[in-house]
Write an enzyme that holds these catalytic residues in place. Sequence first.
Site, PDB file in Angstrom:
ATOM      1  N   LYS A 170       6.174  -3.576  -3.245  1.00 40.38           N
ATOM      2  CA  LYS A 170       4.923  -4.195  -3.703  1.00 40.38           C
ATOM      3  C   LYS A 170       5.033  -4.261  -5.227  1.00 40.38           C
ATOM      4  O   LYS A 170       4.840  -3.277  -5.915  1.00 40.38           O
ATOM      5  CB  LYS A 170       3.718  -3.332  -3.284  1.00 40.38           C
ATOM      6  N   GLY A 201       0.899  -8.653  -3.814  1.00 37.28           N
ATOM      7  CA  GLY A 201      -0.517  -8.353  -3.583  1.00 37.28           C
ATOM      8  C   GLY A 201      -1.096  -7.460  -4.664  1.00 37.28           C
ATOM      9  O   GLY A 201      -0.410  -7.100  -5.623  1.00 37.28           O
ATOM     10  N   GLY A 203      -2.834  -4.007  -6.258  1.00 39.66           N
ATOM     11  CA  GLY A 203      -2.592  -2.573  -6.127  1.00 39.66           C
ATOM     12  C   GLY A 203      -3.519  -1.867  -5.158  1.00 39.66           C
ATOM     13  O   GLY A 203      -3.060  -1.212  -4.209  1.00 39.66           O
ATOM     14  N   PRO A 204      -4.837  -1.986  -5.359  1.00 36.57           N
ATOM     15  CA  PRO A 204      -5.752  -1.240  -4.484  1.00 36.57           C
ATOM     16  C   PRO A 204      -5.785  -1.743  -3.036  1.00 36.57           C
ATOM     17  O   PRO A 204      -6.371  -1.086  -2.176  1.00 36.57           O
ATOM     18  CB  PRO A 204      -7.124  -1.453  -5.149  1.00 36.57           C
ATOM     19  N   GLY A 207      -0.888  -2.303  -2.376  1.00 39.11           N
ATOM     20  CA  GLY A 207      -0.230  -1.097  -2.897  1.00 39.11           C
ATOM     21  C   GLY A 207      -0.715   0.143  -2.173  1.00 39.11           C
ATOM     22  O   GLY A 207       0.084   0.979  -1.723  1.00 39.11           O
ATOM     23  N   GLU A 245       7.137   7.712 -11.771  1.00 36.17           N
ATOM     24  CA  GLU A 245       7.598   7.448 -13.134  1.00 36.17           C
ATOM     25  C   GLU A 245       6.372   6.920 -13.878  1.00 36.17           C
ATOM     26  O   GLU A 245       5.941   5.803 -13.635  1.00 36.17           O
ATOM     27  CB  GLU A 245       8.758   6.450 -13.107  1.00 36.17           C
ATOM     28  N   CYS A 279       7.321   2.354 -21.375  1.00 36.51           N
ATOM     29  CA  CYS A 279       6.781   3.700 -21.140  1.00 36.51           C
ATOM     30  C   CYS A 279       7.487   4.745 -21.983  1.00 36.51           C
ATOM     31  O   CYS A 279       6.891   5.742 -22.371  1.00 36.51           O
ATOM     32  CB  CYS A 279       6.857   4.049 -19.660  1.00 36.51           C
ATOM     33  N   GLU A 369      -1.551   6.874 -24.241  1.00 34.95           N
ATOM     34  CA  GLU A 369      -0.575   5.796 -24.186  1.00 34.95           C
ATOM     35  C   GLU A 369      -1.296   4.475 -24.459  1.00 34.95           C
ATOM     36  O   GLU A 369      -2.199   4.091 -23.726  1.00 34.95           O
ATOM     37  CB  GLU A 369       0.076   5.768 -22.801  1.00 34.95           C
TER      38      GLU A 369
END
Length: 462
Positions: A170, A201, A203-204, A207, A245, A279, A369
């Site tokens: 995903k 698609g 995430g919520p 995922g 990660e 990141c 971040e």
Amino acid sequence: MKAHDGMYIGGEWRAAAGTDLIAVVDPADEQVIAHVPAGTAEDVDAAVSAAREALPAWAATPPAERAAKIAALRDVLVARKDEIAETVTAELGAPLPFSQKVHAGVPILVAGSYAELAASYAFEEKVGNSTVYAEPVGVVGAITPWNYPLHQIVAKVAPALAAGCTVVLKPAEDTPLTAQLFAEAVHEAAIPAGVFNLVTGLGPVAGQALAEHGGVDLVSFTGSTAVGKQIGATAGAAVKRVALELGGKSANVILPSADLAKAVGVGIANVMGNSGQTCSAWTRMLVHTSRYDEAVALAAEAAATYGDRIGPLVNAKQHARVRGYIEKGVAEGARLVAGGPEAPREQGYFVSPTVFADVTPEMTIAQEEIFGPVVSIIRYEDEDDALRIANGTVYGLAGAVWAGDDAEAVAFARRMDTGQVDINGGRFNPLAPFGGYKQSGVGRELGSHGLAEYLQTKSLQF
Ligand code: NAP
Ligand code: MG
């Protein structure tokens, strides 16, 4: 841009279960360039079934044959390198030379490394009167972000395939075209049907359905710490393997004996590449008080040269978020020496390369971040102070140390609570384990450590 209107499941492009679409936007001009289907739990279910069905045969395929398939996949990526770079530039916004070198180039290196590792890895070893087998964990649910769209896919799929696992991916909603291109490459490389499956698609929706699916044996996630915590909790409750990660707030530690101009120049370049959406970026620059003013001047000058070479941020939300952080830095008393919160262009999600001086370790811009082209320069008094500041966040993904000689830098790096440190500008190594200490994650990607994540062990006693 060309897009598929279905999901890649069981070796073919199949119609999505629902009719919802995701609009793909070019962040440089805010225009919709394509639509892809927004997958549902039903699509995820179909993809997991296909992956489960393909698992026994792929797991039983000799490693040398799996290696040959991964090598074929690498060759397709090489042949389609320009198309990959153009696609990443269109949906992520990275300047084309950066897309060619990094977004297309690095995944080719990583795929190549797993073609070699699959062939050479010791999947079997003798320990006393036992034979220990490294067996695939099973079906992998891979959830990836948009910032290095192909790299993050390859860094999960290549070792999973090398291990004998099958995969459902995903990808991020912002960069689905790169994922579709990867699925085409898998198909062209004649990797057996069902070994790799793609569900685009949200995430919520897609995922979450993938992370929670009972037919998934391991969830490998790269993205925000907030979502990572949720995925870790779900996997923990199901006693399911998980690799996370997550974010970072890495320190670029410049010791007094360092070549200051080099350390600052490379440090600024490290953050400005990919518009700060990395990141592992060294977003905190730590400089000894005796060289502080000189470092600030060099950093401001270096950032200014990035003015028109930097790409936009990925979307409107990140654009607003990053500019909000810059405003917060000013409000908390940091001193702007380059850039600022104003949008430099009328169109596109651009942010000016920004440098803050007089940042103190507890400020928001030194703790959270930002994921944009923003560097915070922090002053330290002595080495212990530098170490305390370097280790003083919830993260521990990467970092850099600069000193007059490597041994001095290594001594400092060994005291850092972080997973990767570049010594005096050390080069990227696709075989080096990549991953975080503390809240930067669980597990490692790349090289043999990355392969081991997709293996479980069985011992037979004689
Ligand atoms: P994110 O939401 O964590 O996205 C990462 C992936 O997880 C995407 O594929 C996302 O889908 C999916 N996802 C989102 N919610 C989910 C859920 N409840 N269950 C399962 N999967 C889910 O990250 P983001 O919103 O794109 O970025 C937000 C911040 O995360 C950034 O500002 C940055 O600080 C950090 N970030 C870190 C990295 C990294 O490499 N460590 C990468 C990207 C972002 P959608 O694409 O549909 O959201
Ligand atoms: Mg998101």
